[in-house]
Design a protein around this motif. Structure first.
Motif, short mmCIF file in Angstrom:
data_model
loop_
_atom_site.label_atom_id
_atom_site.label_comp_id
_atom_site.label_asym_id
_atom_site.label_seq_id
_atom_site.Cartn_x
_atom_site.Cartn_y
_atom_site.Cartn_z
N HIS A 155 49.53 39.23 44.67
CA HIS A 155 50.10 39.15 43.38
C HIS A 155 50.20 40.89 42.88
O HIS A 155 51.24 41.16 42.28
CB HIS A 155 49.06 38.82 42.46
CG HIS A 155 49.19 37.31 42.42
ND1 HIS A 155 50.33 36.48 42.80
CD2 HIS A 155 48.17 36.37 42.41
CE1 HIS A 155 49.99 35.30 42.83
NE2 HIS A 155 48.78 34.95 42.53
N ILE A 156 49.28 41.71 43.15
CA ILE A 156 49.31 43.24 42.93
C ILE A 156 50.53 43.80 43.73
O ILE A 156 51.57 44.57 43.08
CB ILE A 156 47.95 43.83 43.16
CG1 ILE A 156 46.84 43.53 42.28
CG2 ILE A 156 48.19 45.37 43.17
CD1 ILE A 156 45.65 43.87 42.66
N MET A 165 50.85 42.54 38.64
CA MET A 165 49.71 43.11 37.57
C MET A 165 49.96 44.50 37.48
O MET A 165 48.92 45.34 37.15
CB MET A 165 48.23 42.81 38.57
CG MET A 165 48.00 41.35 38.89
SD MET A 165 46.66 40.85 39.93
CE MET A 165 45.44 41.49 38.66
N ILE A 195 44.07 29.39 39.34
CA ILE A 195 44.65 30.16 38.12
C ILE A 195 46.01 29.68 37.81
O ILE A 195 46.94 29.80 38.49
CB ILE A 195 44.37 31.59 38.38
CG1 ILE A 195 43.12 31.99 38.95
CG2 ILE A 195 44.83 32.36 36.94
CD1 ILE A 195 43.06 33.39 39.36
N ARG A 197 35.26 30.01 37.58
CA ARG A 197 35.64 31.22 37.81
C ARG A 197 34.74 32.27 38.59
O ARG A 197 33.37 32.28 38.46
CB ARG A 197 35.77 32.02 36.52
CG ARG A 197 36.47 33.65 36.52
CD ARG A 197 36.82 33.62 35.00
NE ARG A 197 36.87 35.17 34.81
CZ ARG A 197 36.79 35.98 33.87
NH1 ARG A 197 36.31 35.51 32.66
NH2 ARG A 197 36.91 37.16 33.79
N CYS A 213 43.24 39.22 49.74
CA CYS A 213 43.30 38.37 48.85
C CYS A 213 44.43 37.66 48.33
O CYS A 213 45.50 38.75 48.27
CB CYS A 213 42.13 38.52 47.73
SG CYS A 213 42.06 37.56 46.39
N GLY A 214 44.86 36.52 47.62
CA GLY A 214 45.87 36.05 47.12
C GLY A 214 46.21 37.08 45.70
O GLY A 214 47.40 37.58 45.35
N THR A 215 45.02 37.74 45.10
CA THR A 215 45.10 38.73 43.89
C THR A 215 45.92 40.02 44.48
O THR A 215 46.59 40.35 43.92
CB THR A 215 43.77 38.82 43.55
OG1 THR A 215 43.22 37.68 42.84
CG2 THR A 215 43.88 39.85 42.01
N ASP A 216 45.46 40.34 45.86
CA ASP A 216 45.89 41.42 46.56
C ASP A 216 47.46 41.23 46.46
O ASP A 216 48.31 42.38 46.07
CB ASP A 216 45.48 41.87 47.51
CG ASP A 216 43.88 41.93 47.34
OD1 ASP A 216 43.26 42.74 46.38
OD2 ASP A 216 43.05 42.04 48.43
N ARG A 232 48.09 45.95 34.69
CA ARG A 232 46.50 46.08 34.64
C ARG A 232 45.98 47.09 35.59
O ARG A 232 45.28 47.70 35.16
CB ARG A 232 46.19 44.72 35.00
CG ARG A 232 44.65 44.59 35.23
CD ARG A 232 44.02 43.02 35.47
NE ARG A 232 42.49 43.05 35.81
CZ ARG A 232 41.96 41.92 35.88
NH1 ARG A 232 42.67 40.93 36.18
NH2 ARG A 232 40.62 42.03 36.26
N ILE A 237 40.34 45.83 41.35
CA ILE A 237 41.32 45.61 40.65
C ILE A 237 41.49 46.78 39.44
O ILE A 237 42.40 47.31 39.18
CB ILE A 237 41.52 44.07 40.02
CG1 ILE A 237 41.62 42.94 41.07
CG2 ILE A 237 42.82 44.03 39.04
CD1 ILE A 237 41.45 41.88 40.80
#
Length: 340
Positions: free
Chosen positions: A44-45, A50, A261, A284, A39-42, A53, A113
């Motif tokens: 970012h990590i 992140m 986001i 969301r 994912c895009g969040t992955d 977090r 996450i």
């Protein structure tokens, strides 16, 4: 029994380690993970965005499909061998002040996450996160359920009805899924995207696509709608130019859905909200009904979802997978084969 797991260790580095397979606790199941999407969040990590977090070293990942391998105490309604996906929201901190909207509760924890995720062979999760899959479903495509549920949530909140014009600002993985769900709902979909490879893919999948660097998007949509402009606008790209154009391309009483986001405040043309009586809708993650809809769409097989899978790699290749995602901005969805 061993379990091969990936770990983000910081500084753009992943390791692959052997750990012990854990027995599921009360209210938990153990899943033999089939595939896990990146994912895009992955990403970012991976980029360290992140680090404050996540609990480094950490196993991440939340877009997955798998089969129940073991069941802990106090779990009913599931059996070993059931094909499942996980809706990765831990809402056990929900309070009355959350007004029943557990997917956006103030104390919500995101599994993958805030707690260990699916980029491993075996994964223990609370049973309340599970959704059953049909026995004959394609497990590769089933791993797209989570991002597809995002799109289902976005389209549902938009109120899009058949025959309305929807403009999707951004033709990346989520933008394409939003476009597919909007079209399935009967919307007349126009995608705004600048990447030539993504433009070509969207056109091959039958969409009207505008490159706003070459064609005036507002004029194009106006011509297609006899001046009425868009009934619904999905802002997916998350950049200032799309925030600027979203209020221009929306027609009278248009609905703008904020899918992207934005990590910082942005200038927005509020005059247009007054002048055209626009609505801005925040969206969301997803609710259970969005997962049910996504599973039904995957199972039906009508959305050409396989065309969004750029590549499949084994867990052992996790480091190169993230490096290649950085090197190839044209890509859509990369899957890890967690049993290869």
């Amino acid at each position: 029994m061993n379990n091969k797991a990936t770990q983000y260790t910081g500084n753009k580095q992943f390791a692959v380690i052997d750990t012990q397979r854990e027995e599921p606790g009360a209210g938990e199941v153990r899943i033999k993970v089939a595939y896990c999407g990146v994912c895009g969040t992955d990403v970012h990590i991976y980029h360290g965005m992140m680090d404050k977090r996540v609990d480094i070293p950490v196993t991440i990942g939340h877009e997955m499909s798998g089969v129940i391998d073991a069941i802990g105490p106090d779990v009913s309604g599931y059996a070993v061998g059931d094909r499942v996906v996980v809706r990765p929201l831990d809402n056990r901190a929900e309070k009355p002040s959350d007004k029943g909207f557990s997917h956006i509760a103030a104390g919500l924890k995101f599994i993958g996450i805030d707690s260990p995720g699916a980029m491993q062979q075996y994964w223990n999760v609370p049973a309340f996160t599970l959704h059953k899959l049909p026995a004959d479903i394609d497990m590769k495509l089933a791993a797209l359920t989570e991002p597809l549920a995002v799109a289902c949530h976005d389209v549902r909140l938009s109120g899009l009805t058949a025959g309305e014009t929807a403009v999707v600002l951004g033709g990346g993985p989520i933008g394409m899924l939003v476009a597919l769900v909007a079209r399935e709902a009967g919307g007349k979909v126009i995608i705004s995207e600048m990447n030539p490879t993504r433009i070509a893919l969207a056109e091959e999948m039958g969409f009207n696509v505008v490159n706003p660097a070459k064609t005036d998007l507002v004029e194009y949509v106006s011509e297609k709608t006899d001046g009425g402009l868009a009934d619904v606008v999905f802002e997916v790209a998350g950049v200032q130019p799309t925030v600027d154009v979203m209020t221009e391309v929306a027609g009278i009483r248009g609905r703008i859905v904020m899918v992207a986001i934005h990590g910082q405040p942005r200038p927005v043309n509020l005059f247009k909200f007054f002048w055209k009586e626009l609505k801005l809708i925040g969206a969301r993650v997803y609710e259970p009904e969005d997962y049910d809809k996504a599973i039904a769409l995957v199972s039906a097989g009508d959305l050409q979802l396989g065309r969004l899978v750029t590549s499949v790699a084994p867990l052992s290749g996790v480091q190169s997978v993230f490096e290649q995602i950085d090197a190839n901005p044209d890509g859509m969805k990369v899957l890890l084969d967690c049993q290869a």
